[in-house]
Motif scaffolding. Structure first.
Motif, PDB file in Angstrom:
ATOM      1  N   LEU A  10       0.820  -1.213   0.000  1.00 27.49           N
ATOM      2  CA  LEU A  10       0.000   0.000   0.000  1.00 27.49           C
ATOM      3  C   LEU A  10       0.858   1.270   0.000  1.00 27.49           C
ATOM      4  N   GLY A  11       2.162   1.134   0.248  1.00 28.44           N
ATOM      5  CA  GLY A  11       3.058   2.268   0.263  1.00 28.44           C
ATOM      6  C   GLY A  11       2.939   3.136   1.494  1.00 28.44           C
ATOM      7  N   VAL A  12       2.608   2.505   2.634  1.00 31.46           N
ATOM      8  CA  VAL A  12       2.462   3.260   3.883  1.00 31.46           C
ATOM      9  C   VAL A  12       3.338   2.643   4.963  1.00 31.46           C
ATOM     10  N   LEU A  13       3.582   3.421   5.990  1.00 29.42           N
ATOM     11  CA  LEU A  13       4.362   2.970   7.132  1.00 29.42           C
ATOM     12  C   LEU A  13       3.465   2.168   8.066  1.00 29.42           C
ATOM     13  N   LEU A  14       3.838   0.933   8.362  1.00 30.49           N
ATOM     14  CA  LEU A  14       3.016   0.055   9.188  1.00 30.49           C
ATOM     15  C   LEU A  14       2.675   0.688  10.533  1.00 30.49           C
ATOM     16  N   GLU A  15       3.656   1.324  11.177  1.00 35.40           N
ATOM     17  CA  GLU A  15       3.447   1.894  12.509  1.00 35.40           C
ATOM     18  C   GLU A  15       2.407   3.015  12.507  1.00 35.40           C
ATOM     19  N   ALA A  16       2.145   3.600  11.351  1.00 36.39           N
ATOM     20  CA  ALA A  16       1.180   4.701  11.265  1.00 36.39           C
ATOM     21  C   ALA A  16      -0.238   4.221  10.943  1.00 36.39           C
ATOM     22  N   THR A  17      -0.404   2.932  10.679  1.00 35.86           N
ATOM     23  CA  THR A  17      -1.720   2.395  10.339  1.00 35.86           C
ATOM     24  C   THR A  17      -2.534   2.138  11.602  1.00 35.86           C
ATOM     25  N   PRO A  18      -3.850   2.044  11.469  1.00 31.57           N
ATOM     26  CA  PRO A  18      -4.692   1.757  12.641  1.00 31.57           C
ATOM     27  C   PRO A  18      -4.389   0.384  13.246  1.00 31.57           C
ATOM     28  N   LEU A  42      -6.156   5.639   5.070  1.00 31.17           N
ATOM     29  CA  LEU A  42      -5.158   5.300   4.065  1.00 31.17           C
ATOM     30  C   LEU A  42      -4.897   6.489   3.137  1.00 31.17           C
ATOM     31  N   THR A  43      -5.949   7.154   2.740  1.00 32.75           N
ATOM     32  CA  THR A  43      -5.809   8.348   1.904  1.00 32.75           C
ATOM     33  C   THR A  43      -4.984   9.407   2.622  1.00 32.75           C
ATOM     34  N   GLU A  44      -5.276   9.612   3.888  1.00 31.36           N
ATOM     35  CA  GLU A  44      -4.556  10.616   4.686  1.00 31.36           C
ATOM     36  C   GLU A  44      -3.088  10.228   4.865  1.00 31.36           C
ATOM     37  N   LEU A  45      -2.813   8.965   5.135  1.00 31.56           N
ATOM     38  CA  LEU A  45      -1.426   8.510   5.282  1.00 31.56           C
ATOM     39  C   LEU A  45      -0.649   8.714   3.994  1.00 31.56           C
ATOM     40  N   ARG A  46      -1.250   8.387   2.875  1.00 30.16           N
ATOM     41  CA  ARG A  46      -0.575   8.562   1.592  1.00 30.16           C
ATOM     42  C   ARG A  46      -0.337  10.039   1.286  1.00 30.16           C
ATOM     43  N   ARG A  47      -1.248  10.891   1.733  1.00 27.79           N
ATOM     44  CA  ARG A  47      -1.144  12.327   1.454  1.00 27.79           C
ATOM     45  C   ARG A  47      -0.131  13.014   2.365  1.00 27.79           C
ATOM     46  N   THR A  48      -0.189  12.733   3.670  1.00 28.54           N
ATOM     47  CA  THR A  48       0.623  13.502   4.617  1.00 28.54           C
ATOM     48  C   THR A  48       1.749  12.718   5.288  1.00 28.54           C
ATOM     49  N   GLY A  49       1.702  11.386   5.241  1.00 29.50           N
ATOM     50  CA  GLY A  49       2.745  10.589   5.870  1.00 29.50           C
ATOM     51  C   GLY A  49       2.461  10.356   7.337  1.00 29.50           C
ATOM     52  N   PRO A  50       3.416   9.861   8.060  1.00 38.74           N
ATOM     53  CA  PRO A  50       4.803   9.645   7.700  1.00 38.74           C
ATOM     54  C   PRO A  50       4.941   8.551   6.648  1.00 38.74           C
ATOM     55  N   HIS A  51       5.947   8.738   5.779  1.00 38.10           N
ATOM     56  CA  HIS A  51       6.147   7.839   4.648  1.00 38.10           C
ATOM     57  C   HIS A  51       7.313   6.888   4.910  1.00 38.10           C
TER      58      HIS A  51
END
Length: 119
Positions: A10-18, A42-51
Motif C-alpha cells: 500500500l506504500g504506507v508505514l506500518l506503525e502509522a496504520t490503525p 489510508l488516503t490521509e497517510l498517503r497524502r501527509t505521511g509519515p512515509h
C-alpha cells in the motif's frame, strides 16, 4: 499476508496504520478492497505521511542508500519532504545528481541490450 507486507504494498508505514490493520493478517481480498477504495486513514497517510523510506526516496529523487548517506534515518512527513526540496541541502543535491547518473546509465545499458537483441 502479514500486515507488514500489506503496508509495503500500500506504500504506507506500518506503525502509522490503525491498530485493527496491524493486529492481524490481511487477506488478498481486503488488500484489493483497500487498493480499489481506500478508506480515509489510508488516503490521509498517503497524502501527509509519515512515509516509509522507499516513498521518501522516490519523492526526493534519490536512492534509499542516498537517504542513509544524507543522514535520513526516520520516516518523513510530506511537509518535511517539501521542506527538504525547498531548502535543498548539499547532500540532497549531490544524491539527486548521483541518482540521475545511475538511472541514465541503467537506461543506456537497457537500450544497448535491447538493440543487441533486436539485431
Amino acid at each position: 499476508m502479514k500486515a507488514e507486507t500489506a503496508a509495503k504494498k500500500l506504500g504506507v508505514l506500518l506503525e502509522a496504520t490503525p491498530e485493527d490493520f496491524r493486529s492481524g493478517p490481511v487477506t488478498r481480498t481486503r488488500l484489493n478492497e483497500l487498493l480499489e477504495s481506500p478508506p480515509e486513514w489510508l488516503t490521509e497517510l498517503r497524502r501527509t505521511g509519515p512515509h516509509p523510506r522507499p516513498v521518501v526516496a522516490a519523492k526526493l529523487g534519490v536512492s534509499i542508500a542516498g537517504l542513509r548517506r544524507g543522514g535520513v534515518e526516520e520516516p518523513l512527513t510530506t511537509e518535511q519532504i517539501h521542506d527538504l526540496l525547498k531548502d535543498k541541502p548539499d547532500w540532497l543535491v549531490r544524491e539527486r545528481a548521483t541518482h540521475a547518473e545511475v538511472m541514465a546509465e541503467n537506461a543506456r545499458v537497457k537500450h544497448g541490450r535491447a538493440a543487441k537483441a533486436a539485431s
